[in-house]
Write a protein that holds these residues in place. Structure first.
Motif, mmCIF file in Angstrom:
data_model
loop_
_atom_site.group_PDB
_atom_site.id
_atom_site.type_symbol
_atom_site.label_atom_id
_atom_site.label_comp_id
_atom_site.label_asym_id
_atom_site.label_seq_id
_atom_site.Cartn_x
_atom_site.Cartn_y
_atom_site.Cartn_z
ATOM 1 N N UNK A 1 -6.731 -2.221 -3.508
ATOM 2 C CA UNK A 1 -6.823 -3.476 -3.228
ATOM 3 C C UNK A 1 -5.829 -4.075 -2.277
ATOM 4 N N UNK A 2 -4.764 -3.342 -1.979
ATOM 5 C CA UNK A 2 -3.724 -3.742 -1.071
ATOM 6 C C UNK A 2 -4.380 -3.916 0.351
ATOM 7 N N UNK A 3 -5.616 -3.244 0.720
ATOM 8 C CA UNK A 3 -5.901 -3.343 2.076
ATOM 9 C C UNK A 3 -6.578 -4.770 2.333
ATOM 10 N N UNK A 4 -6.772 -5.831 1.247
ATOM 11 C CA UNK A 4 -6.914 -6.988 1.328
ATOM 12 C C UNK A 4 -5.894 -8.021 1.467
ATOM 13 N N UNK A 5 -4.637 -7.581 1.542
ATOM 14 C CA UNK A 5 -3.254 -8.079 1.869
ATOM 15 C C UNK A 5 -3.169 -8.656 3.059
ATOM 16 N N UNK A 6 -2.223 -9.339 3.399
ATOM 17 C CA UNK A 6 -1.802 -9.758 4.661
ATOM 18 C C UNK A 6 -1.648 -8.273 5.705
#
Length: 85
Positions: free
Chosen positions: A49-54
């Motif tokens: 889900x880190x891919x959806x971070x800044x």
């Protein structure tokens, strides 16, 4: 099959151009050494889900710009006359 073979043959080499991790085990299972390319311009993207971070969106935009010439060549329309021979 040719495209899949090309992707499989070059994926490990392209991974050596990333700037993070422990390197790429190109010679596994024969050798456990890990390799990096001397020039590492590609940032490592966050996982899951880190891919959806800044940072994840930054990396996706960076890779889009980096690989844009390949996307243009792949999407370039080709004439039917050239393929009818």
């Amino acid at each position: 099959a040719l495209a899949v073979g090309l992707v499989m043959a070059t994926h490990g080499i392209l991974d050596t151009f990333t700037d993070g991790g422990r390197g790429v085990a190109l010679l596994w299972p024969f050798d456990n050494r890990r390799f990096f390319a001397p020039w590492r311009p590609v940032p490592v993207s966050p996982l899951a889900w880190g891919i959806l971070s800044r940072r994840g969106f930054y990396v996706m935009a960076y890779e889009l710009v980096l690989f844009l010439p390949l996307f243009v060549v792949a999407a370039w329309p080709r004439s039917r006359r050239a393929h009818s021979v």
